[in-house]
Design a protein around this motif. Sequence first.
Motif, PDB file in Angstrom:
ATOM      1  N   ASN A  67     -32.292  -4.224  26.391  1.00 38.69           N
ATOM      2  CA  ASN A  67     -32.017  -3.083  27.216  1.00 38.69           C
ATOM      3  C   ASN A  67     -30.637  -2.790  26.431  1.00 38.69           C
ATOM      4  O   ASN A  67     -30.238  -3.234  25.338  1.00 38.69           O
ATOM      5  CB  ASN A  67     -31.968  -3.373  28.406  1.00 38.69           C
ATOM      6  CG  ASN A  67     -30.989  -4.360  28.898  1.00 38.69           C
ATOM      7  OD1 ASN A  67     -29.848  -4.832  28.121  1.00 38.69           O
ATOM      8  ND2 ASN A  67     -31.127  -5.434  29.837  1.00 38.69           N
ATOM      9  N   ASP A  68     -29.816  -2.127  27.066  1.00 40.09           N
ATOM     10  CA  ASP A  68     -28.794  -1.518  26.354  1.00 40.09           C
ATOM     11  C   ASP A  68     -27.438  -2.574  26.418  1.00 40.09           C
ATOM     12  O   ASP A  68     -26.560  -2.435  25.654  1.00 40.09           O
ATOM     13  CB  ASP A  68     -28.162  -0.451  27.336  1.00 40.09           C
ATOM     14  CG  ASP A  68     -28.693   0.853  27.245  1.00 40.09           C
ATOM     15  OD1 ASP A  68     -29.613   1.079  26.282  1.00 40.09           O
ATOM     16  OD2 ASP A  68     -28.510   1.846  28.372  1.00 40.09           O
ATOM     17  N   GLU A  69     -27.586  -3.665  26.906  1.00 39.64           N
ATOM     18  CA  GLU A  69     -26.502  -4.778  27.170  1.00 39.64           C
ATOM     19  C   GLU A  69     -27.232  -6.196  26.434  1.00 39.64           C
ATOM     20  O   GLU A  69     -26.382  -6.813  25.824  1.00 39.64           O
ATOM     21  CB  GLU A  69     -26.156  -4.872  28.366  1.00 39.64           C
ATOM     22  CG  GLU A  69     -25.654  -3.827  29.243  1.00 39.64           C
ATOM     23  CD  GLU A  69     -25.387  -3.858  30.627  1.00 39.64           C
ATOM     24  OE1 GLU A  69     -25.615  -5.171  31.152  1.00 39.64           O
ATOM     25  OE2 GLU A  69     -24.917  -3.025  31.372  1.00 39.64           O
ATOM     26  N   THR A  70     -28.419  -6.495  26.436  1.00 38.43           N
ATOM     27  CA  THR A  70     -28.777  -7.717  25.943  1.00 38.43           C
ATOM     28  C   THR A  70     -30.191  -7.665  25.213  1.00 38.43           C
ATOM     29  O   THR A  70     -30.983  -6.790  25.190  1.00 38.43           O
ATOM     30  CB  THR A  70     -29.144  -8.701  27.145  1.00 38.43           C
ATOM     31  OG1 THR A  70     -30.269  -8.124  28.032  1.00 38.43           O
ATOM     32  CG2 THR A  70     -27.835  -9.049  27.828  1.00 38.43           C
ATOM     33  N   LEU A  71     -30.275  -8.446  24.288  1.00 38.42           N
ATOM     34  CA  LEU A  71     -31.464  -8.734  23.522  1.00 38.42           C
ATOM     35  C   LEU A  71     -32.100 -10.338  24.142  1.00 38.42           C
ATOM     36  O   LEU A  71     -31.169 -11.308  23.803  1.00 38.42           O
ATOM     37  CB  LEU A  71     -31.375  -8.767  22.252  1.00 38.42           C
ATOM     38  CG  LEU A  71     -32.539  -9.172  21.344  1.00 38.42           C
ATOM     39  CD1 LEU A  71     -33.771  -8.416  21.323  1.00 38.42           C
ATOM     40  CD2 LEU A  71     -32.084  -9.355  19.524  1.00 38.42           C
ATOM     41  N   VAL A  72     -33.285 -10.290  24.605  1.00 37.49           N
ATOM     42  CA  VAL A  72     -33.713 -11.585  24.733  1.00 37.49           C
ATOM     43  C   VAL A  72     -35.016 -11.709  24.177  1.00 37.49           C
ATOM     44  O   VAL A  72     -36.018 -11.273  24.359  1.00 37.49           O
ATOM     45  CB  VAL A  72     -33.826 -11.633  26.359  1.00 37.49           C
ATOM     46  CG1 VAL A  72     -34.538 -13.137  26.579  1.00 37.49           C
ATOM     47  CG2 VAL A  72     -32.567 -11.407  27.182  1.00 37.49           C
ATOM     48  N   THR A 127     -28.776 -12.784  23.353  1.00 38.69           N
ATOM     49  CA  THR A 127     -27.474 -12.346  22.859  1.00 38.69           C
ATOM     50  C   THR A 127     -27.023 -10.785  23.259  1.00 38.69           C
ATOM     51  O   THR A 127     -27.918  -9.971  23.746  1.00 38.69           O
ATOM     52  CB  THR A 127     -27.774 -11.891  21.253  1.00 38.69           C
ATOM     53  OG1 THR A 127     -26.477 -11.600  20.651  1.00 38.69           O
ATOM     54  CG2 THR A 127     -28.747 -10.987  20.840  1.00 38.69           C
ATOM     55  N   ARG A 128     -25.874 -10.696  23.361  1.00 37.78           N
ATOM     56  CA  ARG A 128     -25.013  -9.568  23.748  1.00 37.78           C
ATOM     57  C   ARG A 128     -24.493  -8.813  22.787  1.00 37.78           C
ATOM     58  O   ARG A 128     -23.893  -7.628  22.919  1.00 37.78           O
ATOM     59  CB  ARG A 128     -24.008  -9.826  24.652  1.00 37.78           C
ATOM     60  CG  ARG A 128     -24.464 -10.506  26.147  1.00 37.78           C
ATOM     61  CD  ARG A 128     -23.241 -10.834  26.975  1.00 37.78           C
ATOM     62  NE  ARG A 128     -23.956 -11.363  28.083  1.00 37.78           N
ATOM     63  CZ  ARG A 128     -24.088 -13.029  28.282  1.00 37.78           C
ATOM     64  NH1 ARG A 128     -23.687 -13.620  27.192  1.00 37.78           N
ATOM     65  NH2 ARG A 128     -24.607 -13.440  29.308  1.00 37.78           N
ATOM     66  N   LYS A 129     -24.668  -8.968  21.509  1.00 40.37           N
ATOM     67  CA  LYS A 129     -24.225  -8.594  20.376  1.00 40.37           C
ATOM     68  C   LYS A 129     -25.219  -7.249  19.896  1.00 40.37           C
ATOM     69  O   LYS A 129     -25.747  -7.483  18.773  1.00 40.37           O
ATOM     70  CB  LYS A 129     -23.887  -9.458  19.124  1.00 40.37           C
ATOM     71  CG  LYS A 129     -23.107 -10.678  19.440  1.00 40.37           C
ATOM     72  CD  LYS A 129     -23.379 -11.648  18.407  1.00 40.37           C
ATOM     73  CE  LYS A 129     -22.616 -12.787  18.960  1.00 40.37           C
ATOM     74  NZ  LYS A 129     -23.330 -14.082  18.421  1.00 40.37           N
ATOM     75  N   LEU A 130     -25.498  -6.532  20.405  1.00 39.26           N
ATOM     76  CA  LEU A 130     -26.426  -5.345  20.315  1.00 39.26           C
ATOM     77  C   LEU A 130     -25.579  -4.241  19.431  1.00 39.26           C
ATOM     78  O   LEU A 130     -24.597  -3.695  19.696  1.00 39.26           O
ATOM     79  CB  LEU A 130     -26.879  -4.666  21.463  1.00 39.26           C
ATOM     80  CG  LEU A 130     -27.841  -5.672  22.631  1.00 39.26           C
ATOM     81  CD1 LEU A 130     -28.260  -4.998  23.651  1.00 39.26           C
ATOM     82  CD2 LEU A 130     -28.624  -6.398  21.524  1.00 39.26           C
ATOM     83  N   LYS A 131     -26.463  -3.406  18.456  1.00 40.54           N
ATOM     84  CA  LYS A 131     -25.876  -2.490  17.788  1.00 40.54           C
ATOM     85  C   LYS A 131     -26.289  -1.145  18.756  1.00 40.54           C
ATOM     86  O   LYS A 131     -27.165  -0.832  19.316  1.00 40.54           O
ATOM     87  CB  LYS A 131     -26.734  -2.367  16.676  1.00 40.54           C
ATOM     88  CG  LYS A 131     -26.280  -1.233  15.820  1.00 40.54           C
ATOM     89  CD  LYS A 131     -26.872  -1.249  14.345  1.00 40.54           C
ATOM     90  CE  LYS A 131     -26.327  -0.274  13.516  1.00 40.54           C
ATOM     91  NZ  LYS A 131     -26.281  -0.735  12.224  1.00 40.54           N
ATOM     92  N   ARG A 132     -25.113  -0.375  18.962  1.00 44.36           N
ATOM     93  CA  ARG A 132     -25.142   0.878  19.595  1.00 44.36           C
ATOM     94  C   ARG A 132     -25.747   2.096  18.791  1.00 44.36           C
ATOM     95  O   ARG A 132     -25.274   2.058  17.628  1.00 44.36           O
ATOM     96  CB  ARG A 132     -23.696   1.287  20.277  1.00 44.36           C
ATOM     97  CG  ARG A 132     -22.928   0.115  20.986  1.00 44.36           C
ATOM     98  CD  ARG A 132     -23.661  -0.040  22.470  1.00 44.36           C
ATOM     99  NE  ARG A 132     -23.125  -0.633  23.208  1.00 44.36           N
ATOM    100  CZ  ARG A 132     -23.851  -1.605  23.962  1.00 44.36           C
ATOM    101  NH1 ARG A 132     -25.107  -1.708  24.046  1.00 44.36           N
ATOM    102  NH2 ARG A 132     -23.286  -2.711  24.776  1.00 44.36           N
ATOM    103  N   PRO A 133     -26.458   2.914  19.459  1.00 41.17           N
ATOM    104  CA  PRO A 133     -27.050   3.976  18.610  1.00 41.17           C
ATOM    105  C   PRO A 133     -25.841   4.837  18.239  1.00 41.17           C
ATOM    106  O   PRO A 133     -24.877   5.101  18.853  1.00 41.17           O
ATOM    107  CB  PRO A 133     -27.769   4.791  19.539  1.00 41.17           C
ATOM    108  CG  PRO A 133     -28.264   3.733  20.749  1.00 41.17           C
ATOM    109  CD  PRO A 133     -27.163   2.968  20.809  1.00 41.17           C
ATOM    110  N   ALA A 134     -26.033   5.337  16.880  1.00 43.16           N
ATOM    111  CA  ALA A 134     -24.950   6.384  16.312  1.00 43.16           C
ATOM    112  C   ALA A 134     -24.912   7.794  17.161  1.00 43.16           C
ATOM    113  O   ALA A 134     -25.992   8.102  17.403  1.00 43.16           O
ATOM    114  CB  ALA A 134     -25.150   6.302  14.728  1.00 43.16           C
TER     115      ALA A 134
END
Length: 134
Positions: A67-72, A127-134
Amino acid sequence: MLTTDPNSIGIGFLELMVNAVEHGNLGITYDEKTQLIRDSQLSEEINRRLALPENHRKFVAVELRHNDETLVVTITDMGNGFDFENYLEFSLERAMDNHGRGIMMANKLSFDELTYLDGGRQVRCLTRKLKRPA
């Protein structure tokens, strides 16, 4: 790309996937792997065990949720599980072994949270190190 740190997370996933196949599905023990590496026979033993009838239907399942905050990512093997607690932290006893640092690296360097479930048959990587869309 889902993360700001794909190299670190990729290394963690690789280590955990290799463990799921070698130790989980194929049942290669830590001591067996130590000896197989020492004798340069690990690849041959993996191929031998992959060819056994009892392993033909085994697989590793990978589930990815984000989702916008995490990758599981959840990795599940078809093995008997293992005593994962001994591998989550650095160990002086294993420091000079020819393997045995993959889970610790994944736990300390790749993911914000690493949780083993079902007796070690399943690992959940967050992980909480997600790439935000540009």
